[in-house]
Motif scaffolding. Structure first.
Motif, PDB file in Angstrom:
ATOM      1  N   ASP A  20       0.822  -1.215   0.000  1.00 17.68           N
ATOM      2  CA  ASP A  20       0.000   0.000   0.000  1.00 17.68           C
ATOM      3  C   ASP A  20       0.857   1.268   0.000  1.00 17.68           C
ATOM      4  OD1 ASP A  20       0.996  -0.083   2.523  1.00 17.68           O
ATOM      5  OD2 ASP A  20      -0.920   0.060   3.553  1.00 17.68           O
ATOM      6  N   LYS A  21       2.135   1.127  -0.386  1.00 22.00           N
ATOM      7  CA  LYS A  21       3.029   2.302  -0.374  1.00 22.00           C
ATOM      8  C   LYS A  21       2.545   3.403  -1.312  1.00 22.00           C
ATOM      9  CE  LYS A  21       7.325   0.315   1.183  1.00 22.00           C
ATOM     10  NZ  LYS A  21       8.092  -0.820   0.737  1.00 22.00           N
ATOM     11  N   ALA A  22       1.888   3.011  -2.389  1.00 23.22           N
ATOM     12  CA  ALA A  22       1.383   4.026  -3.338  1.00 23.22           C
ATOM     13  C   ALA A  22      -0.137   3.928  -3.389  1.00 23.22           C
ATOM     14  CB  ALA A  22       1.993   3.802  -4.718  1.00 23.22           C
ATOM     15  N   GLU A  23      -0.751   3.855  -2.210  1.00 26.69           N
ATOM     16  CA  GLU A  23      -2.189   3.571  -2.151  1.00 26.69           C
ATOM     17  C   GLU A  23      -3.024   4.598  -2.913  1.00 26.69           C
ATOM     18  OE1 GLU A  23      -3.724   3.143   1.774  1.00 26.69           O
ATOM     19  OE2 GLU A  23      -5.576   2.207   1.066  1.00 26.69           O
ATOM     20  N   LYS A  24      -2.675   5.871  -2.783  1.00 29.21           N
ATOM     21  CA  LYS A  24      -3.445   6.915  -3.469  1.00 29.21           C
ATOM     22  C   LYS A  24      -3.412   6.691  -4.985  1.00 29.21           C
ATOM     23  CE  LYS A  24      -5.524   9.263  -0.604  1.00 29.21           C
ATOM     24  NZ  LYS A  24      -6.946   8.982  -0.641  1.00 29.21           N
ATOM     25  N   ALA A  25      -2.232   6.364  -5.500  1.00 29.78           N
ATOM     26  CA  ALA A  25      -2.089   6.113  -6.941  1.00 29.78           C
ATOM     27  C   ALA A  25      -2.920   4.901  -7.353  1.00 29.78           C
ATOM     28  CB  ALA A  25      -0.618   5.906  -7.298  1.00 29.78           C
ATOM     29  N   HIS A  26      -2.929   3.875  -6.505  1.00 28.60           N
ATOM     30  CA  HIS A  26      -3.745   2.683  -6.803  1.00 28.60           C
ATOM     31  C   HIS A  26      -5.223   3.063  -6.866  1.00 28.60           C
ATOM     32  CE1 HIS A  26      -0.402   0.154  -4.687  1.00 28.60           C
ATOM     33  NE2 HIS A  26      -0.041   0.556  -5.893  1.00 28.60           N
ATOM     34  N   GLU A  27      -5.617   3.921  -5.933  1.00 27.31           N
ATOM     35  CA  GLU A  27      -7.022   4.353  -5.915  1.00 27.31           C
ATOM     36  C   GLU A  27      -7.384   5.082  -7.212  1.00 27.31           C
ATOM     37  OE1 GLU A  27      -7.318   5.079  -1.103  1.00 27.31           O
ATOM     38  OE2 GLU A  27      -8.023   6.653  -2.446  1.00 27.31           O
ATOM     39  N   TRP A  28      -6.477   5.938  -7.677  1.00 23.74           N
ATOM     40  CA  TRP A  28      -6.778   6.671  -8.919  1.00 23.74           C
ATOM     41  C   TRP A  28      -6.832   5.736 -10.119  1.00 23.74           C
ATOM     42  CZ3 TRP A  28      -9.428  10.701  -8.806  1.00 23.74           C
ATOM     43  CH2 TRP A  28      -9.297  11.651  -7.781  1.00 23.74           C
ATOM     44  N   GLN A  29      -5.995   4.722 -10.090  1.00 21.21           N
ATOM     45  CA  GLN A  29      -6.032   3.736 -11.177  1.00 21.21           C
ATOM     46  C   GLN A  29      -7.410   3.064 -11.227  1.00 21.21           C
ATOM     47  OE1 GLN A  29      -3.012   0.679 -10.874  1.00 21.21           O
ATOM     48  NE2 GLN A  29      -3.951  -0.522 -12.480  1.00 21.21           N
TER      49      GLN A  29
END
Ligand code: SF4
Length: 176
Positions: free
Chosen positions: A87-96
């Motif tokens: 979850d280190k790039a959780e925000k980016a995953h959410e946008w994806q």
């Protein structure tokens, strides 16, 4: 230009990484992190490919081609399942994931929900798509096309996430 979910993800992690990827400088295949992620995808939910469908979805926005490949889509319940390693790039995953939801909406598929899953952490999160999110994605798409055309690569971001980035050596080769 052609926008895909990887560019949306990278845009929210690091503009430099997004620029490198958009300009065809790819080092993903050498990244152990990406390899691990693929392995988790294939092994964490072994029966998943039987239950859900892999779908390709595309649309256009302002003359820009948008494309996404959703690995696990529950067609019956209209749920996207997106699996990530960390979850280190959780925000980016959410946008994806929000980008996938919007693409489906652009294709007339309404009321889609999504679940972001981190099997190694035993965590899941429900993702919602709001009107503000759609505005954000529209802006991001325009900015990615402008970013790609920049003559110079954006500067390094010098963040902890760089250590796990496949471009690490390329970015910091002169600093060690
Ligand atoms: S190493 Fe850091 S600065 Fe370089 S592309 Fe990756 S995230 Fe961006």
């Amino acid at each position: 230009m052609h926008i895909n979910a990887t560019l949306i993800d990278l845009y929210h992690v690091c503009k430099r990484e997004c620029w490198l990827h958009a300009n065809g400088i790819n080092m993903e295949q050498t990244s152990e992190t990406v390899y691990d992620g693929k392995l988790i995808h294939e092994t964490s939910y072994a029966d998943r490919s039987r239950k859900y469908n892999e779908i390709d979805v595309s649309a256009q926005y302002h003359g820009i081609d948008l494309y996404g490949k959703i690995d696990f889509y529950d067609t019956h319940n209209r749920i996207i399942h997106e699996t990530k390693r960390s979850d280190k790039a959780e925000k980016a995953h959410e946008w994806q994931v929000k980008y996938y939801m919007w693409l489906l909406q652009l294709n007339g598929i309404q009321d889609v929900s999504a679940i972001l899953e981190y099997p190694q952490l035993r965590q899941t999160s429900q993702i919602e798509l709001t009107e503000n999110d759609i505005e954000h994605l529209k802006n991001a798409i325009i900015e990615i096309t402008q970013l790609k055309d920049m003559k110079e690569c954006p500067p390094t971001i010098k963040k902890p996430i760089c250590k796990n980035c496949s471009y690490y050596e390329l970015c910091y080769i002169n600093e060690e």
